[in-house]
Design an enzyme around this catalytic site. Structure first.
Site, PDB file in Angstrom:
ATOM      1  N   CYS A 145       1.498  -8.619 -14.388  1.00 51.12           N
ATOM      2  CA  CYS A 145       1.843  -7.950 -15.590  1.00 51.12           C
ATOM      3  C   CYS A 145       3.232  -9.027 -16.329  1.00 51.12           C
ATOM      4  O   CYS A 145       3.869  -9.128 -15.700  1.00 51.12           O
ATOM      5  CB  CYS A 145       2.172  -6.603 -15.486  1.00 51.12           C
ATOM      6  SG  CYS A 145       2.410  -5.796 -17.116  1.00 51.12           S
ATOM      7  N   HIS A 179      -4.401  -5.690  -7.295  1.00 49.20           N
ATOM      8  CA  HIS A 179      -4.867  -6.910  -7.554  1.00 49.20           C
ATOM      9  C   HIS A 179      -6.458  -6.977  -7.210  1.00 49.20           C
ATOM     10  O   HIS A 179      -7.331  -7.775  -7.817  1.00 49.20           O
ATOM     11  CB  HIS A 179      -4.250  -8.095  -6.775  1.00 49.20           C
ATOM     12  CG  HIS A 179      -3.064  -8.522  -7.135  1.00 49.20           C
ATOM     13  ND1 HIS A 179      -2.882  -8.640  -8.437  1.00 49.20           N
ATOM     14  CD2 HIS A 179      -1.755  -8.678  -6.662  1.00 49.20           C
ATOM     15  CE1 HIS A 179      -1.470  -9.171  -8.776  1.00 49.20           C
ATOM     16  NE2 HIS A 179      -1.055  -9.168  -7.562  1.00 49.20           N
ATOM     17  N   CYS A 220      -1.580  -1.889 -18.058  1.00 48.77           N
ATOM     18  CA  CYS A 220      -2.131  -1.773 -16.723  1.00 48.77           C
ATOM     19  C   CYS A 220      -2.735  -0.671 -16.475  1.00 48.77           C
ATOM     20  O   CYS A 220      -3.831  -0.537 -15.673  1.00 48.77           O
ATOM     21  CB  CYS A 220      -1.135  -2.525 -15.633  1.00 48.77           C
ATOM     22  SG  CYS A 220      -0.594  -4.004 -15.923  1.00 48.77           S
ATOM     23  N   CYS A 229       2.561   0.085 -16.607  1.00 46.14           N
ATOM     24  CA  CYS A 229       2.589   0.138 -17.903  1.00 46.14           C
ATOM     25  C   CYS A 229       1.228   0.439 -18.558  1.00 46.14           C
ATOM     26  O   CYS A 229       0.372   0.418 -18.029  1.00 46.14           O
ATOM     27  CB  CYS A 229       3.368  -1.422 -18.470  1.00 46.14           C
ATOM     28  SG  CYS A 229       1.749  -2.513 -18.740  1.00 46.14           S
ATOM     29  N   GLU A 283      -0.968  -4.508  -4.697  1.00 48.75           N
ATOM     30  CA  GLU A 283      -1.738  -5.362  -3.977  1.00 48.75           C
ATOM     31  C   GLU A 283      -3.335  -4.980  -3.942  1.00 48.75           C
ATOM     32  O   GLU A 283      -4.264  -5.480  -4.430  1.00 48.75           O
ATOM     33  CB  GLU A 283      -1.523  -5.657  -2.343  1.00 48.75           C
ATOM     34  CG  GLU A 283      -0.020  -6.214  -2.130  1.00 48.75           C
ATOM     35  CD  GLU A 283      -0.052  -7.653  -2.999  1.00 48.75           C
ATOM     36  OE1 GLU A 283      -1.105  -8.147  -3.356  1.00 48.75           O
ATOM     37  OE2 GLU A 283       1.026  -8.108  -3.100  1.00 48.75           O
TER      38      GLU A 283
END
Length: 360
Positions: free
Chosen positions: A265, A258, A292, A289, A255
């Site tokens: 993703c 975000h 990200c 990943c 969160e």
């Protein structure tokens, strides 16, 4: 089961971009960092794998969204980035998080230490815990599960007013279930990216929440007025197990991700995948990943090696790992409790593999 497998070229473009400025930026990264991130488009990689969908109720199937590659993240005009004078993440506990004061305080310190490692380079600060009554939020008993719930939107308004001047964001954490509006059953968390505030509940992460023997059921809501919060004096709190700590760390970092502008993703198995239910959330890895990871590194500016080392230290440290991070009043009483990190051991082994690639 469905596997979402993108082509090497698609993943390479999502990570590096075709924009010459962003390609040049990527090429200036440390050689080890490039080597690790390039694992994103290596078909035989044992570090980063494809997303697997197990049922039609999984997030990607039931909530179609446009994917966000690095270039889209970088170019997002609404994305907020920490600045030298707004570089702190504040954590606000709402209500008790443990069955004793010591357990509650240690749990908050564990989460704080984890956030410090995950968002390496940012300051993570604790605010004094507040009771539910301080928020003046609406609340109810859920008709289906008979558990107490507090209104997420009201909590966000409270947090916005409390947000310190040097805060990049302020996040509330609670062991009380949340609901966003009367027509909804529940929500795990809710955030406002523009205001830099979020509230996340760990109530449903206890091992007994969905069982018949769940002890948090309230037979009837008795209150004399909307300002009568006495029902929260002894609300049910699950045991802080290793699995609950892992789930809490996942939700908190997802969160906060975000709030940094990372959308859900859809490239590879990743912490930033959306989740519609607990089983899907448990399937999500703790790691980001490469796509990200590059987004977060761009926003925060950390060394990936140092970040991974900090995460290993957090797992290895048997206590909170955040000396001096607790509010003054919490230093009374007995010392640190052992941190339940058994559920993190597999992830530690994965991080060590990543460090080997980074430090070749």
């Amino acid at each position: 089961m469905q596997i979402i497998r993108h082509s090497e070229q698609t993943l390479k473009t999502a990570l590096i971009s075709k924009n010459p400025v962003l390609v040049s930026q990527y090429e200036k990264l440390d050689a080890g960092e490039q080597r690790l991130m390039n694992e994103a488009f290596q078909p035989a990689s044992d570090l980063f794998g494809p997303i697997t969908l197990h049922s039609p109720s999984d997030w990607i199937t039931s909530h179609p969204e446009a994917p966000q590659d690095f270039e889209q993240f970088f170019s997002d005009p609404y994305r907020k980035t920490p600045s030298p004078d707004k570089r702190s993440v504040y954590i606000q506990a709402i209500g008790s998080l443990g069955n004793t004061r010591i357990i509650s305080e240690e749990y908050i310190k564990w989460l704080t230490g984890y956030c410090k490692a995950y968002f390496y380079g940012l300051r993570v600060k604790l605010l004094e815990p507040v009771p539910v009554s301080a928020t003046r939020c609406s609340f109810r008993v859920n008709e289906n599960t008979q558990n107490l719930q507090i209104h997420a939107g009201d909590i966000l308004k409270f947090l916005k007013k409390k947000k310190p001047e040097d805060a990049f964001c302020i996040v509330g954490i609670t062991m009380i279930d949340l609901y966003p509006r009367d027509s909804w059953n529940f929500v795990f968390g809710q955030a406002s990216l523009t205001d830099g505030v979020g509230i996340f509940s760990f109530a449903r992460y206890g091992s007994d929440f969905y069982s018949m023997r769940y002890e948090g059921k309230v037979k009837k809501l008795k209150k004399t007025s909307s300002s009568d919060y006495s029902i929260f004096n002894n609300y049910y709190i699950p045991e802080i197990t290793s699995v609950l700590l892992l789930r809490s760390c996942k939700t908190l970092t997802h969160e906060i991700g975000h709030i940094f502008g990372l959308r859900h993703c859809q490239w590879l198995a990743c912490l930033m995948q959306g989740s519609n239910h607990l089983e899907e959330s448990d399937r999500r890895p703790l790691n980001l990943c490469p796509i990200c990871l590059r987004k977060l590194q761009c926003a925060v500016g950390f060394s990936i090696v140092e970040r991974y080392k900090a995460l290993v230290r957090w797992i290895d440290d048997e206590s909170s790992g955040t000396p001096g991070a607790t509010p003054e009043h919490s230093r009374e009483g007995n010392g640190n409790l052992p941190k339940p990190v058994e559920a993190f051991k597999e992830w530690k082994e994965w991080i060590i593999k990543c460090l080997a690639v980074l430090q070749k």
